[in-house]
Design an enzyme around this catalytic site. Sequence first.
Site, PDB file in Angstrom:
ATOM      1  N   GLU A 103       0.852  -1.202   0.000  1.00 49.12           N
ATOM      2  CA  GLU A 103       0.000   0.000   0.000  1.00 49.12           C
ATOM      3  C   GLU A 103       0.879   1.241   0.000  1.00 49.12           C
ATOM      4  OE1 GLU A 103      -3.416  -0.193   2.565  1.00 49.12           O
ATOM      5  OE2 GLU A 103      -3.520  -2.371   2.386  1.00 49.12           O
TER       6      GLU A 103
ATOM      7  N   HIS B 291      -7.912  -8.604   1.352  1.00 47.12           N
ATOM      8  CA  HIS B 291      -7.180  -7.358   1.630  1.00 47.12           C
ATOM      9  C   HIS B 291      -5.898  -7.691   2.388  1.00 47.12           C
ATOM     10  CE1 HIS B 291      -9.929  -3.881   0.555  1.00 47.12           C
ATOM     11  NE2 HIS B 291     -10.336  -4.948  -0.098  1.00 47.12           N
TER      12      HIS B 291
ATOM     13  N   GLU C  44      -6.826  -6.581  -2.670  1.00 43.51           N
ATOM     14  CA  GLU C  44      -6.303  -5.235  -2.536  1.00 43.51           C
ATOM     15  C   GLU C  44      -4.826  -5.280  -2.937  1.00 43.51           C
ATOM     16  OE1 GLU C  44      -6.843  -1.850   0.887  1.00 43.51           O
ATOM     17  OE2 GLU C  44      -5.902  -3.723   1.426  1.00 43.51           O
TER      18      GLU C  44
ATOM     19  N   HIS D  62     -17.397 -10.691   6.099  1.00 43.38           N
ATOM     20  CA  HIS D  62     -16.136  -9.993   6.334  1.00 43.38           C
ATOM     21  C   HIS D  62     -15.368 -10.669   7.457  1.00 43.38           C
ATOM     22  CE1 HIS D  62     -13.587  -6.481   7.807  1.00 43.38           C
ATOM     23  NE2 HIS D  62     -13.109  -6.852   6.643  1.00 43.38           N
TER      24      HIS D  62
ATOM     25  N   GLU E 262     -11.990  -9.911   9.171  1.00 41.24           N
ATOM     26  CA  GLU E 262     -10.728  -9.230   9.481  1.00 41.24           C
ATOM     27  C   GLU E 262      -9.981 -10.134  10.456  1.00 41.24           C
ATOM     28  OE1 GLU E 262      -8.970  -6.235   8.481  1.00 41.24           O
ATOM     29  OE2 GLU E 262      -7.601  -7.577   9.541  1.00 41.24           O
TER      30      GLU E 262
ATOM     31  N   GLU F  29      -9.345   3.857   0.422  1.00 38.91           N
ATOM     32  CA  GLU F  29      -9.424   4.147   1.856  1.00 38.91           C
ATOM     33  C   GLU F  29      -8.384   5.177   2.306  1.00 38.91           C
ATOM     34  OE1 GLU F  29      -8.866   0.056   2.964  1.00 38.91           O
ATOM     35  OE2 GLU F  29      -6.812   0.398   3.626  1.00 38.91           O
TER      36      GLU F  29
HETATM   37  C1  NOJ Z   1      -8.071  -2.793   5.773  1.00 41.04           C
HETATM   38  C2  NOJ Z   1      -8.908  -3.035   4.563  1.00 41.04           C
HETATM   39  O1  NOJ Z   1      -8.197  -2.700   3.396  1.00 41.04           O
HETATM   40  C3  NOJ Z   1     -10.164  -2.228   4.669  1.00 41.04           C
HETATM   41  O2  NOJ Z   1     -10.947  -2.346   3.499  1.00 41.04           O
HETATM   42  C4  NOJ Z   1     -10.923  -2.657   5.898  1.00 41.04           C
HETATM   43  O3  NOJ Z   1     -12.027  -1.821   6.070  1.00 41.04           O
HETATM   44  C5  NOJ Z   1     -10.062  -2.585   7.153  1.00 41.04           C
HETATM   45  N1  NOJ Z   1      -8.795  -3.214   6.950  1.00 41.04           N
HETATM   46  C6  NOJ Z   1     -10.742  -3.252   8.326  1.00 41.04           C
HETATM   47  O4  NOJ Z   1     -10.889  -4.618   8.086  1.00 41.04           O
HETATM   48 CA    CA Z   2      -5.869  -2.115   3.216  1.00 41.50          CA
END
Ligand code: NOJ
Ligand code: CA
Length: 672
Positions: free
Chosen positions: A177, A447, A466, A377, A379, A472
């Site tokens: 990134e 991501h 990603e 989702h 994470e 973002e």
């Molecule tokens: C990073 C991700 O790129 C983003 O899309 C996401 O909202 C946040 N992490 C939280 O999971």
């Molecule tokens: Ca990210």
Amino acid sequence: MKTIVYTLAVLLIILGQYGCRSNEAGNKVTSPDQQLTIALELNDGKPFYYVTFKQDTVIYPSQLGFTFKDLPALTGDFTILSTKIAEHQLSWEQPWGENKTVQNHYQELVVCLQETSEHKRFMNLYFRAYNDGVAFRYELPEQNSLSDFVIMDELTQFDVSGNPDTWWIWADYNTYEKLYQKTSMEEASWVATPVTMKGENNVHISIHEAALTDYAGMTLKQKEKGIYEAELVPWANGDKVRGSVPMKTPWRTIQISDNAAGLVQSNLIVNLNEPSRIDDTSWIKPMKYIGIWWGMHLGTETWYPGPRHGATTENALAHIDFAAAKQIEGLVIEGWNDGWENWGAKDAFDHVTPARDFDLEKVAAYAQEKGVKLIGHHETGGDIESYEKYMEAAYKMCHDLGIHAVKTGYAGGIYPRGEHHHGQFMVRHYRKVVELAAKYEIMLDVHEPIKPTGIRRTWPNMMTREGVRGMEWNAWSDGNPPSHTVIIPFTRGLAGPTDYTPGTFDLLFANAGKREKWNADDISMTRTHTTLARQLANFVILYSPLQMASDLPKNYEGHPAFQFIADYEADCDESRVLNGEIGQYITLARRSGEEWFLGSATNEEARTLTVKLDFLAPGTSYLAQVYTDADDAHWKTNPQAYVIEEDEVTSETVLILKLAAGGGQAIRFVRK
Ligand code: NOJ
Ligand code: CA
């Protein structure tokens, strides 16, 4: 239904001989159009390869080989046991992609080598020449003199001709990134791939890798000026790759063209991957999606429960209504589960338990009733140890709820500590995820991923990822300059689909409401750095089979330009790159069924581009719905100014595209 349908007979011309027994078919292969050559030479028993394009040497003789832990290096003293050359020509179909039908035509040279020293180890080299680039890989075949090994260094070099202009990001073992830089190659001292260069005679090359399935990610470092050498991302203890024979490395790829658009048109990376392992792909479908997402990045909502929680049942139902009414197929809801208060800590996330104010079953049932596809989702915060315990139950739960897509995320340092996002440890994890997701009929949007290397051909549920400095960053940092998204198609985009998440309409965040800073960056100066029409163009330019319209529904509601997003089809049949210069501009057209979508974008400079519409079906009138920058639009001072026009066009029409500074244009062509 079978996923791979061979539409042309396989043409296999064996010019050499099979096996590692007999002799030489020559040491080089040439692309079907005769423009590209890749060749092997042994110098004092050491293997080197070189690449030519038309009259130019693109890569001067560059070394090959490995060093191992506790074993002698495999660098030389080789003799050639045999060479064989074969030409392959076929075309194959993919369930989705920039082009559903892919031509795969190449010449391959296989060279079997053996050490003449006491070790007598074997190593095979594969070289392929396509019209759009060359590739090579190593094989350590089954043998008595080598079994398990740890690679400590891959010695592959790329001795690039001249000192070309180079578009690159710093190598980093954990993230891609970053903003691209343009410098001379010699200044681009340690880079991530794809790295793209433009040299003399307009020779454009991009170095990357394909079929990274059980190996470390490769970065490129100049230990000697002008020569990149593979620098593999290590395990926590410094090992680079753990393996045993037989083993094939990923392909080392060089896409080559005499124009920038040619790079984007290339299918080299997918062609170098294995055919699909998923027989029934009927559940794998591209789509547009919205999210309970942007509010968290803007700092108006939170991922965790409380007064500003985004993922409440009520908010989810409202988003489903919006999606159903506006031709948006999918919805991702971040913050639906337990654990967000502890993001970053060990064992923070629970991937099966909903947050206390989120009724998952009710939301899933309502989505099904309205025909909206939920995207789960997960994470992980980088906690692989924890996620691997949840994964199977979590995918099964999604499947049982009718959820056929999951967005995963790895935002945080990896647990176990010391492992890197781009090392073999994580490559294995990401691969495990893809295979397990396929078992439960789940498409993936990853991501903080490992870079794409074309494994979507083998696992077409690996939709998008990603691995880019996406939208973002505009919400909470100094953001992405207008040029960023006209560099990505020629760099990161060459590797595969990009979940950039375009579509900001409230470019200055004027309509955001009260924002709270939630990470270390300063939110006072944030904005999105393009015009509005450019946001639409980015849907076409930044290919993603799961394509997000990332702004808040309230900013789309009633907005005339939203019609382009509603009409845009994420399921693409064919793509044409109409023009482009890296970091300056690009124009692409994509066909979906009988409709075409065109996106054109420029960097900080206003420009006028001329494009022929000869991709349209001949003898047919089309209505062109044009979303363009207003005459006085400018990304900095007047980003919001756009115009919608309609025109009648045919394949004979030549269009003049006027793009504002940091602007763009998006057009939908429908048969009249
Ligand atoms: C990073 C991700 O790129 C983003 O899309 C996401 O909202 C946040 N992490 C939280 O999971
Ligand atoms: Ca990210």
